[in-house]
Design a protein around this motif. Structure first.
Motif, short mmCIF file in Angstrom:
data_model
loop_
_atom_site.label_atom_id
_atom_site.label_comp_id
_atom_site.label_asym_id
_atom_site.label_seq_id
_atom_site.Cartn_x
_atom_site.Cartn_y
_atom_site.Cartn_z
N LEU A 14 0.83 -1.29 0.31
CA LEU A 14 -0.16 0.24 0.22
C LEU A 14 1.25 1.33 -0.06
O LEU A 14 0.59 2.88 -0.75
CB LEU A 14 -0.51 0.10 1.49
CG LEU A 14 -2.30 -1.35 1.10
CD1 LEU A 14 -3.27 -0.63 2.73
CD2 LEU A 14 -3.16 0.12 -0.41
N ALA B 181 -7.32 2.03 0.61
CA ALA B 181 -7.43 0.51 1.55
C ALA B 181 -8.78 -0.20 1.56
O ALA B 181 -9.17 0.28 2.29
CB ALA B 181 -6.75 0.35 2.26
N PRO C 73 0.16 -5.16 -5.91
CA PRO C 73 -1.23 -3.87 -5.91
C PRO C 73 -0.64 -3.03 -7.13
O PRO C 73 -1.85 -2.38 -6.94
CB PRO C 73 -0.04 -3.36 -4.45
CG PRO C 73 1.27 -3.96 -4.63
CD PRO C 73 1.27 -4.71 -5.29
#
Length: 376
Positions: A146, A164, A318
């Protein structure tokens, strides 16, 4: 097809469009132009590139390097300008196709006007990429992902993770606990300051104002600002376009920071009560560029990949940007057009199909006569 009918053969060929155009953004001044002009030229087209007026030097250098490498002059041309140049390309009858990467409102404008002028158009717009974090995820891996995906390049990437979505309050608490020290350690500054810099300035003062304005709206609408970068100032660069990192918790789907593309170093946390609630958040958002899920459970990952209505999906990855032998592109309001960037779709976009049906009647092979004058 041999013998499609009596004495009839049929075949298809792909031929170049002629002159193609591309309109590219500031944030990837080398990669995205090459996504366009490289396959276009390989297909036999000439290409006119209109780069962002905010950083045209790299595209100009690319054109110079292509000529140094032997590309004939005029095959790749760079036209600098703003909306006037864009409209000129959209209206020029010689340009057969237009590719665009940028914001959704501009993508929609270019797609509409280009199609109205009879051009083939592919336009890629904005994004609001969600990353779902399941309770069984490796929390250190998820937190590292993240931070890199949310704050790298100051968040000015269409594949940045900006939302998120931890599943369950316990998961959310553990994730926030891992994120805060990582975000607070981020080094912001000019890239010339050394390798320890994590990200640099945003592109303009207007971009900085827009980011900070959305941060204020998040605070005013009730989100919890866990990491507050509003007071960030860099010594020696007080008038620079540097924005400190921000982390929000308890964001809800009705807030502006959730609905709008911030395009800055701001990560919003939306707590979901279940996996179904988490996947529905991503599916209901108007953008559908990229998404990711972090989990150790293969069944959950397979279900997510199968059901999600988003064009590029990462499983414990990600930023799922495909390699060039696949294609790059989103769904929903992240794309206008029916073909993706690079990969096989690029060659479909920069060529058109011509199909030939031929018949050769029987003739000389039956009853042909050859007469030779006898030698004396």
């Amino acid at each position: 097809t041999d013998s499609a009918g009596p004495g009839i053969d049929m075949y298809s060929m792909r031929q170049a469009l002629g002159v193609c155009g591309g309109i590219t953004p500031f944030n990837f001044p080398a990669m995205i132009p090459m996504w366009m002009f490289a396959p276009a030229i390989a297909c036999g087209n000439a290409f006119i590139l209109k780069p962002s007026e905010r950083d045209p030097s790299v595209p100009m250098m690319l054109a110079e390097l292509m000529e140094e490498a032997g590309l004939p002059k005029g095959v790749l041309q760079v036209v600098n300008g703003d909306k006037v140049a864009v409209d000129a390309m959209l209206e020029n009858p010689t340009i057969q196709s237009i590719g665009f990467v940028g914001s959704t409102p501009i993508a929609e404008y270019i797609y509409g006007k280009g199609c109205a002028n009879g051009k083939r158009v592919q336009c890629f717009g904005g994004a609001k990429n969600h990353m779902i974090v399941m309770p069984d995820a490796d929390m250190d891996l998820a937190a590292d992902a993240l931070v890199g995906a949310g704050y790298g390049a100051a968040g000015e990437r269409c594949m940045a993770i900006s939302v998120a979505v931890p599943v369950g309050d316990e998961t959310a608490d553990r994730l926030i606990e891992k994120l805060v020290p990582r975000i607070e350690r981020l080094q912001v500054g000019p890239y010339t300051a050394g390798d320890e810099i994590d990200y640099g300035p945003v592109v303009t003062s207007t971009a900085k104002e827009n980011i900070l304005g959305l941060v204020e709206s998040g605070v005013n609408q009730g989100a919890k600002l866990v990491v507050d970068g509003r007071g960030f100032s860099l010594q020696g660069y007080e008038d620079g376009f540097f924005v400190g990192p921000h982390l929000f918790d308890n964001v809800t789907p009705d807030m502006d920071i959730y609905k709008k593309e911030i395009f800055g170093p701001v990560l919003s946390t939306v707590r979901a009560g279940s996996y179904e609630e988490a996947i529905q958040l991503a599916m209901d958002h108007e953008y559908g560029n990229g998404t990711a899920i972090f989990t150790r459970d293969g069944d959950t990952a397979r279900d997510f990949a199968a059901r999600i209505n988003i064009g590029m999906v990462g499983i414990n990855v990600p930023i799922p940007v495909p390699l060039a032998y696949h294609t790059f592109g989103g769904w929903k309001k992240s794309v206008f057009g029916d073909l993706n960037q690079h990969g096989p779709d690029a060659f479909r976009f920069y060529t058109r199909i011509k199909t030939v049906t031929s018949r050769w009647p029987s003739g000389i092979k039956e009853g042909g006569e050859f007469n030779f004058k006898p030698m004396d």
